[in-house]
Design a protein around this motif. Structure first.
Motif, PDB file in Angstrom:
ATOM      1  N   ILE A  77       0.851  -1.186   0.000  1.00 40.13           N
ATOM      2  CA  ILE A  77       0.000   0.000   0.000  1.00 40.13           C
ATOM      3  C   ILE A  77       0.887   1.237   0.000  1.00 40.13           C
ATOM      4  O   ILE A  77       2.064   1.178   0.358  1.00 40.13           O
ATOM      5  CB  ILE A  77      -0.963   0.018   1.199  1.00 40.13           C
ATOM      6  CG1 ILE A  77      -0.182  -0.085   2.512  1.00 40.13           C
ATOM      7  CG2 ILE A  77      -1.972  -1.115   1.076  1.00 40.13           C
ATOM      8  CD1 ILE A  77      -1.060   0.006   3.745  1.00 40.13           C
ATOM      9  N   ILE A  78       0.303   2.383  -0.408  1.00 36.27           N
ATOM     10  CA  ILE A  78       1.097   3.590  -0.545  1.00 36.27           C
ATOM     11  C   ILE A  78       0.208   4.805  -0.279  1.00 36.27           C
ATOM     12  O   ILE A  78      -0.996   4.773  -0.561  1.00 36.27           O
ATOM     13  CB  ILE A  78       1.730   3.655  -1.960  1.00 36.27           C
ATOM     14  CG1 ILE A  78       2.794   4.729  -2.041  1.00 36.27           C
ATOM     15  CG2 ILE A  78       0.660   3.838  -3.029  1.00 36.27           C
ATOM     16  CD1 ILE A  78       3.646   4.646  -3.311  1.00 36.27           C
ATOM     17  N   ARG A  79       0.793   5.867   0.263  1.00 42.08           N
ATOM     18  CA  ARG A  79       0.054   7.099   0.507  1.00 42.08           C
ATOM     19  C   ARG A  79      -0.267   7.793  -0.807  1.00 42.08           C
ATOM     20  O   ARG A  79       0.476   7.697  -1.784  1.00 42.08           O
ATOM     21  CB  ARG A  79       0.858   8.030   1.409  1.00 42.08           C
ATOM     22  CG  ARG A  79       0.828   7.647   2.877  1.00 42.08           C
ATOM     23  CD  ARG A  79       1.784   8.525   3.674  1.00 42.08           C
ATOM     24  NE  ARG A  79       1.489   9.953   3.550  1.00 42.08           N
ATOM     25  CZ  ARG A  79       1.115  10.738   4.558  1.00 42.08           C
ATOM     26  NH1 ARG A  79       0.931  10.211   5.775  1.00 42.08           N
ATOM     27  NH2 ARG A  79       0.895  12.031   4.378  1.00 42.08           N
ATOM     28  N   GLY A  80      -1.370   8.549  -0.784  1.00 42.48           N
ATOM     29  CA  GLY A  80      -1.767   9.250  -1.993  1.00 42.48           C
ATOM     30  C   GLY A  80      -0.883  10.412  -2.352  1.00 42.48           C
ATOM     31  O   GLY A  80      -0.946  10.913  -3.481  1.00 42.48           O
ATOM     32  N   ASP A  81      -0.035  10.846  -1.430  1.00 40.77           N
ATOM     33  CA  ASP A  81       0.870  11.957  -1.715  1.00 40.77           C
ATOM     34  C   ASP A  81       2.304  11.477  -1.936  1.00 40.77           C
ATOM     35  O   ASP A  81       3.251  12.268  -1.885  1.00 40.77           O
ATOM     36  CB  ASP A  81       0.838  12.977  -0.575  1.00 40.77           C
ATOM     37  CG  ASP A  81       1.285  12.388   0.762  1.00 40.77           C
ATOM     38  OD1 ASP A  81       1.359  11.142   0.877  1.00 40.77           O
ATOM     39  OD2 ASP A  81       1.553  13.170   1.698  1.00 40.77           O
ATOM     40  N   ALA A  82       2.476  10.200  -2.201  1.00 44.81           N
ATOM     41  CA  ALA A  82       3.821   9.634  -2.332  1.00 44.81           C
ATOM     42  C   ALA A  82       4.514  10.048  -3.622  1.00 44.81           C
ATOM     43  O   ALA A  82       5.741   9.946  -3.733  1.00 44.81           O
ATOM     44  CB  ALA A  82       3.761   8.105  -2.253  1.00 44.81           C
ATOM     45  N   GLY A  83       3.746  10.474  -4.630  1.00 43.73           N
ATOM     46  CA  GLY A  83       4.340  10.850  -5.901  1.00 43.73           C
ATOM     47  C   GLY A  83       4.236   9.741  -6.923  1.00 43.73           C
ATOM     48  O   GLY A  83       4.276   8.551  -6.582  1.00 43.73           O
ATOM     49  N   ILE A  84       4.116  10.127  -8.182  1.00 42.40           N
ATOM     50  CA  ILE A  84       3.946   9.145  -9.242  1.00 42.40           C
ATOM     51  C   ILE A  84       5.171   8.257  -9.394  1.00 42.40           C
ATOM     52  O   ILE A  84       5.058   7.070  -9.723  1.00 42.40           O
ATOM     53  CB  ILE A  84       3.601   9.850 -10.576  1.00 42.40           C
ATOM     54  CG1 ILE A  84       3.193   8.823 -11.633  1.00 42.40           C
ATOM     55  CG2 ILE A  84       4.751  10.715 -11.054  1.00 42.40           C
ATOM     56  CD1 ILE A  84       1.976   8.007 -11.285  1.00 42.40           C
ATOM     57  N   GLU A  85       6.360   8.776  -9.144  1.00 44.21           N
ATOM     58  CA  GLU A  85       7.565   7.950  -9.272  1.00 44.21           C
ATOM     59  C   GLU A  85       7.556   6.813  -8.250  1.00 44.21           C
ATOM     60  O   GLU A  85       7.910   5.675  -8.565  1.00 44.21           O
ATOM     61  CB  GLU A  85       8.827   8.814  -9.101  1.00 44.21           C
ATOM     62  CG  GLU A  85       9.064   9.823 -10.204  1.00 44.21           C
ATOM     63  CD  GLU A  85       8.260  11.095 -10.007  1.00 44.21           C
ATOM     64  OE1 GLU A  85       7.576  11.222  -8.941  1.00 44.21           O
ATOM     65  OE2 GLU A  85       8.273  11.961 -10.904  1.00 44.21           O
ATOM     66  N   ALA A  86       7.134   7.118  -7.029  1.00 45.27           N
ATOM     67  CA  ALA A  86       7.069   6.080  -6.003  1.00 45.27           C
ATOM     68  C   ALA A  86       5.989   5.060  -6.319  1.00 45.27           C
ATOM     69  O   ALA A  86       6.162   3.854  -6.078  1.00 45.27           O
ATOM     70  CB  ALA A  86       6.821   6.712  -4.636  1.00 45.27           C
ATOM     71  N   MET A  87       4.867   5.514  -6.876  1.00 47.45           N
ATOM     72  CA  MET A  87       3.799   4.595  -7.258  1.00 47.45           C
ATOM     73  C   MET A  87       4.265   3.646  -8.356  1.00 47.45           C
ATOM     74  O   MET A  87       4.063   2.428  -8.285  1.00 47.45           O
ATOM     75  CB  MET A  87       2.572   5.380  -7.707  1.00 47.45           C
ATOM     76  CG  MET A  87       1.859   6.111  -6.575  1.00 47.45           C
ATOM     77  SD  MET A  87       0.437   7.067  -7.169  1.00 47.45           S
ATOM     78  CE  MET A  87      -0.416   7.403  -5.620  1.00 47.45           C
ATOM     79  N   ASP A  88       4.921   4.214  -9.369  1.00 47.90           N
ATOM     80  CA  ASP A  88       5.444   3.370 -10.445  1.00 47.90           C
ATOM     81  C   ASP A  88       6.484   2.385  -9.916  1.00 47.90           C
ATOM     82  O   ASP A  88       6.541   1.228 -10.346  1.00 47.90           O
ATOM     83  CB  ASP A  88       6.062   4.232 -11.540  1.00 47.90           C
ATOM     84  CG  ASP A  88       5.030   4.922 -12.407  1.00 47.90           C
ATOM     85  OD1 ASP A  88       3.843   4.521 -12.371  1.00 47.90           O
ATOM     86  OD2 ASP A  88       5.402   5.860 -13.141  1.00 47.90           O
ATOM     87  N   ALA A  89       7.301   2.845  -8.997  1.00 44.73           N
ATOM     88  CA  ALA A  89       8.346   1.977  -8.441  1.00 44.73           C
ATOM     89  C   ALA A  89       7.739   0.790  -7.707  1.00 44.73           C
ATOM     90  O   ALA A  89       8.249  -0.342  -7.795  1.00 44.73           O
ATOM     91  CB  ALA A  89       9.253   2.776  -7.512  1.00 44.73           C
ATOM     92  N   LEU A  90       6.648   1.027  -6.959  1.00 41.67           N
ATOM     93  CA  LEU A  90       6.000  -0.072  -6.245  1.00 41.67           C
ATOM     94  C   LEU A  90       5.477  -1.111  -7.235  1.00 41.67           C
ATOM     95  O   LEU A  90       5.698  -2.324  -7.059  1.00 41.67           O
ATOM     96  CB  LEU A  90       4.853   0.468  -5.396  1.00 41.67           C
ATOM     97  CG  LEU A  90       3.978  -0.574  -4.692  1.00 41.67           C
ATOM     98  CD1 LEU A  90       4.809  -1.460  -3.770  1.00 41.67           C
ATOM     99  CD2 LEU A  90       2.851   0.115  -3.913  1.00 41.67           C
ATOM    100  N   CYS A  91       4.796  -0.654  -8.279  1.00 41.58           N
ATOM    101  CA  CYS A  91       4.282  -1.579  -9.287  1.00 41.58           C
ATOM    102  C   CYS A  91       5.408  -2.329  -9.987  1.00 41.58           C
ATOM    103  O   CYS A  91       5.349  -3.550 -10.176  1.00 41.58           O
ATOM    104  CB  CYS A  91       3.459  -0.818 -10.333  1.00 41.58           C
ATOM    105  SG  CYS A  91       1.855  -0.243  -9.742  1.00 41.58           S
ATOM    106  N   ASN A  92       6.438  -1.603 -10.380  1.00 38.95           N
ATOM    107  CA  ASN A  92       7.534  -2.207 -11.133  1.00 38.95           C
ATOM    108  C   ASN A  92       8.275  -3.243 -10.295  1.00 38.95           C
ATOM    109  O   ASN A  92       8.617  -4.334 -10.786  1.00 38.95           O
ATOM    110  CB  ASN A  92       8.495  -1.119 -11.593  1.00 38.95           C
ATOM    111  CG  ASN A  92       9.469  -1.608 -12.647  1.00 38.95           C
ATOM    112  OD1 ASN A  92       9.071  -2.171 -13.666  1.00 38.95           O
ATOM    113  ND2 ASN A  92      10.747  -1.412 -12.395  1.00 38.95           N
ATOM    114  N   THR A  93       8.517  -2.930  -9.045  1.00 40.36           N
ATOM    115  CA  THR A  93       9.233  -3.862  -8.162  1.00 40.36           C
ATOM    116  C   THR A  93       8.461  -5.172  -8.003  1.00 40.36           C
ATOM    117  O   THR A  93       9.038  -6.260  -8.111  1.00 40.36           O
ATOM    118  CB  THR A  93       9.458  -3.217  -6.784  1.00 40.36           C
ATOM    119  OG1 THR A  93      10.297  -2.062  -6.928  1.00 40.36           O
ATOM    120  CG2 THR A  93      10.121  -4.200  -5.828  1.00 40.36           C
TER     121      THR A  93
END
Length: 447
Positions: free
Chosen positions: A305-321
């Protein structure tokens, strides 16, 4: 590489000539390449033999972009020229069926999705050895006992040509819905797509396509369905007074036909003074029903899970990992950002997106880009674990440019963002708003 790829458009060797210009056909005579005879599919493009496809047919490279090199799905109509396709498989995936094209889907078990090894009868049609499950096309009586709903199930099935004996998925104070199924296993929808294999699958929410097809094969979206059944297949304490009352003073638990997971059976509570439908389950057979994976790019719900203010780069990183760790290709978050729609972050001319069971969310990537409803949910992680939770979207439409609820481009904890239930298929981006300092999952798409 993704786990469901069979190769590129030229996998069929020289059958399609690997040419890029689109070519439409009107008959099988137009579908011959390098001495190999193909078929003219109803969509107007040629297919050629390919044993790696469940249907035994693959669209040629001269089909339109979304179809070129794709397997013809088992549930699609046969070639217009009437040629034999060798179409047998043990499960289902493909285009949506409606009442107009179901044509007594239950009359035999060779509807393109599940094959039977029970042998042929004198007409050449294999005997039916699978159960069907359907959503009643009309509301059911809530005050006449569960036996009245059973009778309606069997009446509707007989009128539509569905074989077998049916019981309603409704619990009473003395008998849970799961107990009403006896030793039955393996359920198909009337359109031939698999719903669930075992009773345990029903209880754990390990379903394939949502149970939103009625006895005629028509899709009925987002209906409230009387069940009063918990996650153990037994009765909740709300059952319209044991199915004897249809007044506002009595209430019940209902399921939602547009969901996978567990919400198809247990969604919320409502009063008994309104029209509700029922699920009807065949009970005569014990034939396994297993979905055949379709080639495609992975769509999954992040385990993290991730915070909504984490930034798009962090969101992409979670998915990619998570995608790479599970053996798939690079992935990004399906969220609207930067003044662009969520779908704009992805190439829609490639393979379709499938969940971790290989079940397509839509027949093609192009179809997904235009979809309001999904064929199946992406309610599995990249490793195939079922998950029923919420994910960030930042948008109320696949192709909709973000409004003011995407956490100020996923950077501001004081803003609000949109989220959605990940096991929904009907109007699946009818979303909820929440504070951006909250944590939710992501819907991740392999690129």
């Amino acid at each position: 590489m993704g786990g469901f790829r069979l190769g590129g458009a030229c996998l069929v060797l020289a059958l399609a000539g690997c040419r890029s210009a689109s070519f439409e056909c009107a008959s099988d005579d137009a579908c011959k390449a390098d001495g190999v005879q193909g078929w003219c599919e109803p969509l107007g493009f040629c297919s050629f033999p390919d044993d790696t496809c469940p249907s035994g047919r693959r669209f040629g490279d001269q089909s339109e972009n979304d179809l070129a090199g794709m397997c013809v799905q088992p549930t699609e109509p046969g070639p217009v020229g009437g040629g034999s396709s060798g179409n047998t498989t043990t499960s289902a995936s493909g285009s949506e069926s409606t009442g107009a094209d179901s044509d007594s889907a239950g009359a035999s078990s060779d509807g393109g999705d599940v094959s039977s090894d029970g042998g042929d009868d004198s007409t050449g049609a294999p005997p039916v050895t699978v159960n069907y499950v359907f959503l009643t096309s009309q509301p059911v009586p809530l005050d006449q006992g569960v036996e009245a709903v059973d009778a309606l199930c069997n009446e509707l099935a007989a009128e539509s040509g569905l074989p077998g004996t049916y019981v309603a998925w409704m619990s009473t104070s003395t008998q849970g819905a799961v107990e009403r199924l006896g030793d039955a296993r393996g359920w198909l929808r009337p359109d031939g797509r698999p719903f669930a294999d075992t009773v345990q699958d029903l209880l754990t929410g390990d379903t394939t396509y949502p149970p939103n097809v009625d006895e005629s094969g028509a899709t009925l979206r987002g209906l409230r369905v009387a069940t009063s059944t918990d996650d153990e297949g037994l009765a909740y304490d709300r059952t319209c007074e044991d199915w004897s009352s249809n007044t506002a003073e009595a209430d019940l638990w209902y399921g939602n036909s547009g969901f996978g997971g567990y919400r198809w059976s247990s969604y919320s509570i409502t009063n008994c003074d309104q029209p509700l439908h029922a699920y009807c389950f065949g009970t005569e057979h014990q034939e396994p029903v297993v979905a055949t994976p379709m080639e495609g790019r992975l769509a999954f719900t992040s385990a993290g899970i991730i915070r909504g203010d984490a930034g798009i780069e962090a969101m992409d990183a979670l998915c990619n990992t998570e995608s790479l760790a599970a053996g798939y290709g690079p992935a990004k978050a399906f969220v609207a950002t930067g003044g662009a729609a969520a779908i704009d972050r992805f190439e829609t001319r490639g393979l379709p997106w499938v969940n971790a069971r290989g079940v397509p969310l839509a027949p093609t990537a192009g179809a997904f880009a235009l979809a309001v409803h999904l064929d199946a949910p992406a309610n599995f992680t990249a490793t195939g674990e079922r998950i029923a939770d919420e994910f960030w979207t930042g948008t109320s439409g696949i192709a909709e440019v973000p409004n003011d609820r995407n956490c100020d481009d996923w950077t501001n904890p004081d803003e609000s963002g949109l989220r959605e239930l990940n096991d929904s298929t009907d109007s699946w981006l009818d979303t909820y708003s929440t504070s951006c300092d909250s944590e939710f999952h992501l819907l991740c798409f392999e690129e």
